[in-house]
Enzyme design. Structure first.
Site, PDB file in Angstrom:
ATOM      1  N   GLY A 235       0.777  -1.233   0.000  1.00  0.00           N
ATOM      2  CA  GLY A 235       0.000   0.000   0.000  1.00  0.00           C
ATOM      3  C   GLY A 235       0.804   1.276   0.000  1.00  0.00           C
ATOM      4  CD  GLU A 456      -9.445   1.558  27.606  1.00  0.00           C
ATOM      5  OE1 GLU A 456      -8.487   2.271  27.237  1.00  0.00           O
ATOM      6  OE2 GLU A 456      -9.525   0.349  27.347  1.00  0.00           O
TER       7      GLU A 456
END
Length: 642
Positions: A235, A456
């Protein structure tokens, strides 16, 4: 007066029409061989008995032990009962008049013997085996069908490999499948369409310039390079760069894939290589582009199961000969692309074949900005789109990833019925690509949600307090893909990484599990990806980069990529490596717990805010924690400090 043109439509002949007369011939032969069957007719037992008692039978022939053919005497054919058949179109003189299916052969023969004695009959009797043309045709029909199918596919294959007319000829299977781009084929891609890749563009532009102005180089004694190999991750724009060469060169450009040479028939690949270079030499100066060359260029002799007749090796040998062998003085340049350069054969990589290896790397920050500018041209953007921020948000993205990101942002904006694409649509597209699809219907209990929120929040808190950890951008507890929550960072793109920087990143990664241990005094399986990441980092520190004092300034990394079943270190060293890896990880885990314990009150506030809003941003962290402790008011001083 001018003559009238003949406007009658011309009948276009198709090569498959040859099968029509063949079929008609076979049908005619079948009818001819079965004409005796058409001229005779089956009779019942009663009729056969009448004919037998009248002594009209000349002879009886038993065919295949299943039926009897009845032949009538010449003088008896004049009788009225036989005249109707003898005057028939299908009747041939001397052929059988009737057929009689008698059933069991033994019983039939016994009855004939009894009738001969009882009625004093005189006729001949014989037994024979016979196979008609139709029966023979039916027996061979499977083989005929197989041959017809084989011919059909061979014609299709030959047509796909460059045949002309009604599907081409079977011998065209060895022809090259390369697609030719010349002055009659417009290629719109130019170097202006290739953003970034400055070094790679400079290399290939020189090749294009050589083909356009060869005297500029040859007057100094220079020679045209034989080939250039484009190497890099998927890519990154290797094929796009080749398309730009085709658009800029102004010389014939042959494009094909490495797999186009590979075929199930032995010798086809080598034949296609010869034909390709023959066409290129006829149109020289010219360029040949082989995409995914590793399909045929893999190192020879690595697989002991393949012998000397390996089709791929034969194709590679022919390619090596064509690129640099006797009689290769024509101006033909070979461009090739691969993302697996380490497996290519050394003979292919030597000077004189691929003289240049052009590495096409993942784009940096500046190049990503340029790539964004190329891909947003057809998009309708809002004024709030910040390309610089998007380039910062996409570290590790290739050119193809950025193109996909722009398209995904357009789809998200269209899904929400917007008249333009906003900055938030690009951010949502980043979340979609990196994190996966948002799972709105995933059932999570309040207890699990609280654990995820603190996990988190632990990442966010530790990373905010550490100097070298990547600055936080967003924290979310919305499930995406395989993850139940995520913390998004804005990593700094460093050319080299020091020990302190790696340790800070590992500590921030362990912040989630540390928060679970500190708050709930329990740990969960939610830190699997975190543990995998820090284990790889710690192992790289010890075994690759030589950043551990106990193991020393050694590396066990093999850049050649050769797999070995034998470890390059002793069992004692392996034990030391395992101990040091564990020591590094546990040290950063304890460090994360200490940082969270110092800021426990702010950790609780952050986790509570996550439970309420589900998504928080950098501004929320500034509101809770204030500025990062090591940041100054002057950003220039921060850069000097680095």
């Amino acid at each position: 007066m001018s003559e009238k043109k003949n406007n009658k439509p011309k009948i276009k002949l198709n090569s498959y029409w040859i099968y029509i007369p063949i079929v008609l011939f076979l049908l005619a032969m079948s009818l001819f061989s079965n004409s005796s069957a058409l001229s005779s007719r089956n009779i019942s037992t009663y009729d056969f008995k009448e004919i037998l008692e009248a002594n009209d039978i000349k002879k009886i022939i038993i065919v295949n032990n299943s039926k009897a053919e009845i032949y009538i005497k010449e003088e008896a054919l004049k009788k009225e009962r036989y005249e109707k058949i003898t005057k028939s179109t299908f009747y041939r003189k001397g052929s059988s008049l009737y057929e009689y299916n008698f059933g069991d052969l033994q019983n039939f023969e016994n009855k004939l013997d009894q009738a001969k004695k009882q009625y004093n009959l005189s006729f001949d009797y014989d037994n024979t085996e016979r196979t008609s043309f139709a029966e023979t045709l039916i027996n061979f029909l499977p083989f005929i069908l197989l041959i017809a199918i084989w011919l059909f596919f061979m014609r299709r294959m030959s047509g796909a490999s460059g045949g002309t007319g009604g599907g081409g000829q079977i011998f065209n299977i060895g022809k090259s499948r390369a697609k030719l781009f010349d002055e009659n084929t417009k290629v719109k891609t130019t170097f202006k369409n290739v953003a970034g890749l400055e070094g790679a563009k400079e290399e290939v532009q020189e090749i294009v310039d050589f083909l356009k102005n060869p005297e500029k180089y040859t007057k100094l004694g220079g020679k045209i390079p034989k080939g250039a190999l484009l190497v890099g991750p998927p890519g990154t724009g290797k094929t796009l760069l080749a398309k730009a060469v085709a658009g800029e060169a102004g010389v014939p450009f042959f494009s094909l894939s490495g797999s186009d040479f590979v075929e199930m028939f032995v010798g086809v690949g080598a034949s296609r290589v010869r034909d390709l270079f023959k066409q290129a030499q006829q149109k020289s100066p010219s360029i040949i582009f082989i995409d995914e060359i590793d399909a045929i260029g893999r190192a020879r002799g690595k697989n002991s199961m393949t012998g000397g007749n390996d089709e791929r090796e034969n194709t590679l040998n022919q390619l090596l000969t064509e690129m640099d062998g006797f009689g290769t003085d024509t101006n033909v340049i070979v461009l090739a692309a691969t993302n697996r350069a380490e497996i290519l054969d050394k003979a292919l990589m030597r000077a004189g074949r691929f003289d240049r290896q052009i590495y096409v790397d993942l784009p940096d920050l500046h190049e990503r900005r340029e790539i964004f500018e190329v891909h947003i041209k057809p998009l309708k953007l809002s004024d709030d789109v910040n390309l610089e921020f998007l380039a910062q948000q996409t570290p590790g993205f290739s050119g193809a990833d950025i193109a996909n990101l722009c398209n995904e942002a357009a789809l998200i904006a269209a899904r929400n019925n917007k008249s333009a694409i906003h900055h938030q649509d690009f951010l949502d597209a980043v979340d979609r690509i990196v994190g996966g699809l948002e799972k709105k219907n995933k059932v999570i209990t309040p207890k699990e949600k609280k654990v995820i929120a603190y996990h988190e929040a632990g990442h966010a808190t530790v990373s905010w307090m550490l100097k070298y950890a990547a600055p936080l951008v967003k924290v979310t507890i919305v499930p995406r893909g395989q993850s139940l929550g995520a913390a998004w960072y804005l990593p700094e793109e460093r050319k080299i990484v020091q020990t302190e920087q790696m340790l800070d990143e590992m500590c921030a990664t362990m912040g989630g599990r540390a928060a679970e241990k500190l708050i709930f005094d329990k740990i969960s399986t939610g830190a699997l990806s975190d543990l995998e990441k820090v284990t790889k980092q710690a192992r790289a520190m010890v075994t690759v980069y030589g950043l551990n004092e106990e193991v020393g300034n050694v590396t066990y990394y093999d850049s050649s990529g050769n797999d070995s079943f034998v470890k390059p270190y002793s069992e004692e060293t392996a034990k030391t490596i395992d101990e040091e890896i564990s020591k590094i990880i546990e040290g950063q885990y304890v460090r994360a717990i200490e940082i969270l314990d110092q800021h426990r009150d702010k950790l609780d506030i952050l986790a509570q805010k996550l439970l309420e809003k589900e998504v928080i941003f950098k501004d929320d962290l500034v509101e809770i924690f204030g500025k990062r402790p090591f940041e100054t008011e002057n950003p220039e001083l921060n850069k000097q400090e680095e």
